[in-house]
Design a protein around this motif. Structure first.
Motif, short mmCIF file in Angstrom:
data_model
loop_
_atom_site.label_atom_id
_atom_site.label_comp_id
_atom_site.label_asym_id
_atom_site.label_seq_id
_atom_site.Cartn_x
_atom_site.Cartn_y
_atom_site.Cartn_z
N LEU A 1 -0.21 -11.36 -12.80
CA LEU A 1 -0.14 -11.77 -11.40
C LEU A 1 -0.81 -10.68 -10.60
O LEU A 1 -0.80 -9.50 -10.99
N HIS A 2 -1.44 -11.06 -9.49
CA HIS A 2 -2.17 -10.07 -8.72
C HIS A 2 -2.48 -10.61 -7.34
O HIS A 2 -2.38 -11.81 -7.07
N CYS A 3 -2.89 -9.70 -6.47
CA CYS A 3 -3.39 -10.09 -5.16
C CYS A 3 -4.80 -10.65 -5.33
O CYS A 3 -5.62 -10.05 -6.03
N HIS A 4 -5.07 -11.80 -4.69
CA HIS A 4 -6.41 -12.39 -4.80
C HIS A 4 -7.30 -12.02 -3.62
O HIS A 4 -8.36 -12.62 -3.44
N ASN A 5 -6.90 -11.07 -2.79
CA ASN A 5 -7.88 -10.32 -2.02
C ASN A 5 -8.59 -9.47 -3.06
O ASN A 5 -7.98 -8.56 -3.66
N LEU A 6 -9.85 -9.77 -3.35
CA LEU A 6 -10.48 -9.22 -4.54
C LEU A 6 -10.66 -7.71 -4.47
O LEU A 6 -10.66 -7.04 -5.51
N GLU A 7 -10.80 -7.17 -3.27
CA GLU A 7 -10.86 -5.71 -3.16
C GLU A 7 -9.51 -5.09 -3.50
O GLU A 7 -9.46 -4.03 -4.15
N HIS A 8 -8.41 -5.72 -3.09
CA HIS A 8 -7.08 -5.22 -3.47
C HIS A 8 -6.91 -5.30 -4.99
O HIS A 8 -6.37 -4.38 -5.63
N GLU A 9 -7.34 -6.41 -5.57
CA GLU A 9 -7.25 -6.58 -7.03
C GLU A 9 -7.99 -5.47 -7.75
O GLU A 9 -7.47 -4.87 -8.70
N ASP A 10 -9.22 -5.20 -7.31
CA ASP A 10 -10.01 -4.16 -7.96
C ASP A 10 -9.41 -2.78 -7.79
O ASP A 10 -9.67 -1.88 -8.59
N MET A 11 -8.63 -2.59 -6.73
CA MET A 11 -7.99 -1.30 -6.50
C MET A 11 -6.56 -1.30 -7.02
O MET A 11 -5.67 -0.69 -6.44
N ALA A 12 -6.35 -2.03 -8.13
CA ALA A 12 -5.16 -1.90 -8.98
C ALA A 12 -3.94 -2.67 -8.50
O ALA A 12 -2.83 -2.41 -8.97
N MET A 13 -4.10 -3.67 -7.61
CA MET A 13 -2.95 -4.48 -7.18
C MET A 13 -2.78 -5.67 -8.13
O MET A 13 -2.94 -6.82 -7.77
N MET A 14 -2.46 -5.33 -9.39
CA MET A 14 -2.25 -6.32 -10.42
C MET A 14 -1.07 -5.88 -11.27
O MET A 14 -0.66 -4.71 -11.25
N ARG B 1 0.85 -1.18 0.00
CA ARG B 1 0.00 0.00 0.00
C ARG B 1 0.89 1.23 0.00
O ARG B 1 1.76 1.40 0.86
N THR B 2 0.72 2.11 -1.00
CA THR B 2 1.46 3.36 -1.07
C THR B 2 0.46 4.51 -1.01
O THR B 2 -0.75 4.31 -0.90
N ASP B 3 0.96 5.72 -1.12
CA ASP B 3 0.07 6.88 -1.11
C ASP B 3 -0.92 6.85 -2.27
O ASP B 3 -2.02 7.40 -2.19
N SER B 4 -0.53 6.19 -3.37
CA SER B 4 -1.42 6.14 -4.53
C SER B 4 -2.43 5.00 -4.47
O SER B 4 -3.42 5.01 -5.18
N GLY B 5 -2.18 3.98 -3.62
CA GLY B 5 -3.12 2.87 -3.50
C GLY B 5 -2.39 1.55 -3.36
O GLY B 5 -1.21 1.50 -3.02
N TRP B 6 -3.11 0.44 -3.61
CA TRP B 6 -2.51 -0.89 -3.57
C TRP B 6 -1.69 -1.09 -4.85
O TRP B 6 -2.21 -0.98 -5.95
N THR B 7 -0.40 -1.39 -4.69
CA THR B 7 0.50 -1.39 -5.84
C THR B 7 1.32 -2.68 -5.91
O THR B 7 1.48 -3.40 -4.92
N VAL B 8 1.86 -2.95 -7.09
CA VAL B 8 2.88 -3.97 -7.31
C VAL B 8 4.13 -3.24 -7.81
O VAL B 8 4.07 -2.51 -8.81
N ASN B 9 5.22 -3.38 -7.08
CA ASN B 9 6.47 -2.65 -7.39
C ASN B 9 6.23 -1.15 -7.47
O ASN B 9 6.80 -0.45 -8.32
N GLY B 10 5.37 -0.66 -6.58
CA GLY B 10 5.10 0.77 -6.50
C GLY B 10 4.21 1.32 -7.60
O GLY B 10 4.01 2.53 -7.68
N ARG B 11 3.65 0.45 -8.45
CA ARG B 11 2.88 0.90 -9.59
C ARG B 11 1.43 0.42 -9.49
O ARG B 11 1.17 -0.74 -9.19
N LEU B 12 0.50 1.33 -9.76
CA LEU B 12 -0.89 0.95 -9.93
C LEU B 12 -1.04 0.26 -11.28
O LEU B 12 -0.34 0.57 -12.24
#
Length: 498
Positions: A479-492, A389-400
């Motif tokens: 690849l993504h987080c399978h907490n589905l709310e995290h996935e929907d909030m760009a953690m993919m 989780r960063t200031d911009s949201g749930w991220t992978v390698n700092g990226r939405l």
């Protein structure tokens, strides 16, 4: 109510998702935020367990299923609107066979677009259920929580009007797979509304084993939901589609198995094969048998183990599967055995109950040798993926997430070590590539990490190394987080197999 740091409101507590206060708040025990329902809670162990209907082919190797709205009884005496494959929740079970390609035509009669993902499938990229590869309802779509998203477009978005065919070569080993909606930004509410079902792959290796079968093989989809006073599914949302108070993930207060609240199943004093799936949006499970007993694990996410393993408990993050055998002859006839989740107290700590009704002949056996799984290949590269989780949201390698923005380009036929790190509970799912867990924080993985998998629970501030095999097909995957709310909030994140 769960504990939270002193001086923080509930909304304030959920606002610190990016820092150490979250870890201190006890997220080692849970992942989401509880959504309290308004309907009377049904008495547990009164509703019989049902088994999803097996899908019948319309022609050899060809299936058709319609996503549609239906009203079904989930809570006794109330009707719930579900969005279901075939109008059922869960959807029909697809019985697939290794080496027998299958085509599934998905027709969309819902008020929203959809994209179907065969979870765990080794599938060509154009049938993988990419989140912007959408089946648009014939005649358009509107309304509901998806009205805002229905007007949104994303780079490279593809539309199929009314229906589309998904092609599954089914070249993989026998395994417990499942399918679910994977639409961009709205996977969580769509799955919550009912868009999920089992897909079981079988093969000759599995056929040769004397494991429990027929009525003694039970696919069990475990999920949680919350209900309104009228029996409708509750889901938190605002005009933008996401409620910031539930950014950690949504947990329901009613536990369902195969769509029934805290069901009961009558069993004989014999061995049963339980195909366990955690289909919750965010809730983690730690399953045990009460008053006691052991699980004999015979398979993991993506196939049989080489040899069985014994477990007292099964930790399951969302989308993980365990294929286990339970020997009910260890209990007296007339006794009850309850499947419980030890991560939570109260009603949600119960999952379902088995009643040992009578003795019966049992010719099943769990052999000491189960299969010859693929050998572990040598890796050709190491890559790191940080889920945070960063200031911009749930991220992978700092990226939405942005469709088509590649974070890796592995080569077909190779294997790589992927190092997964996190700040929170993130069940990391990799499309196409099956993997083995090599280490947790530099130490040996847990016994329950065994086998070839597609999802692993990366716990708060943990480092998990997995060895991923890229076999089957070239193309773009995720690849993504399978907490589905995290996935929907760009953690993919996207990767391309070249």
């Amino acid at each position: 109510m769960r504990p939270r740091p002193a001086g923080l409101s509930r909304r304030g507590f959920l606002g610190v998702l990016g820092g150490t206060a979250l870890a201190a708040a006890g997220c080692g025990q849970y992942a989401g935020e509880l959504l309290v329902g308004k309907a009377p809670t049904p008495e547990p162990f009164r509703v019989p367990l049902s088994i999803p209907q097996v899908a019948a082919p319309v022609a050899p190797g060809r299936y058709e299923v319609t996503q549609r709205v239906a009203r079904v009884e989930i809570l006794p005496g109330l009707r719930t609107e579900v969005w279901g494959y075939g109008g059922t929740f869960p959807g029909p079970t697809f019985e697939l066979r290794r080496g027998a390609p299958a085509t599934v035509r998905v027709r969309n009669e819902l008020p929203v677009p959809t994209s179907t993902h065969l979870h765990g499938g080794v599938t060509p990229s154009d049938s993988d259920g990419y989140p912007t590869d959408l089946v648009i309802p014939a005649g358009g779509h509107a309304g509901g929580h998806a009205g805002h998203a229905a007007r949104m477009t994303h780079p490279g978005e593809v539309h199929h009007e009314g229906a589309r065919d998904y092609h599954y070569p089914v070249g993989q080993r026998a395994a417990t797979l499942w399918y679910h909606d994977h639409r961009m930004d709205y996977t969580a509410p769509a799955v919550w509304q009912g868009l999920a079902g089992f897909a079981l792959v079988r093969d000759e290796e599995e056929d040769a084993l004397p494991l429990p079968a027929g009525e003694r093989e039970l696919p069990l989809m475990i999920c949680d939901r919350s209900f309104g006073e009228d029996g409708s599914f509750l889901y938190p949302r605002n005009h933008e589609g996401h409620d910031a108070a539930y950014m950690a993930g949504v947990e329901g207060d009613v536990i369902l198995v195969n769509g029934a609240p805290w069901p009961v199943a009558e069993v004989t004093a014999t061995r049963y094969r339980l195909r366990l799936l955690n289909a919750c949006n965010a809730r983690r499970l730690n399953l045990r048998l009460a008053p006691g007993g052991r699980f004999t694990q015979v398979g993991s996410d993506d196939g049989l183990l080489a040899a069985p393993l014994e477990h007292d408990a099964l930790p399951m993050s969302p989308s993980e599967r365990y294929d286990v055998v339970v020997d009910f002859s260890a209990y007296p006839v007339g006794s009850t055995v309850t499947l419980v989740n030890t991560l939570v107290d109260g009603a949600a700590g119960n999952v379902m109950r088995f009643v040992v009704a009578r003795r019966a002949k049992d010719d099943s056996v769990v052999p000491k040798r189960l299969s010859r799984p693929p050998e572990r290949p040598a890796p050709v590269a190491t890559r790191s993926f940080d889920f945070r989780r960063t200031d911009s949201g749930w991220t992978v390698n700092g990226r939405l997430y942005r469709p088509g923005d590649l974070l890796a380009r592995p080569r077909l036929g190779t294997a790589e070590v992927w190092r997964l790190t996190s700040d929170f509970h993130h069940p990391v799912h990799v499309h196409l590539a099956h993997f083995q867990v090599l280490a947790r924080n530099g130490r040996e993985p847990a016994p329950t990490d065994a086998g070839w998998k597609d999802t692993v629970d990366v716990r708060p501030y943990e480092v998990v190394d997995v060895l991923a095999r890229f076999e089957g097909y070239r193309g773009r995957y995720m690849l993504h987080c399978h907490n589905l709310e995290h996935e929907d909030m760009a953690m993919m994140a996207d990767f391309e197999v070249i």
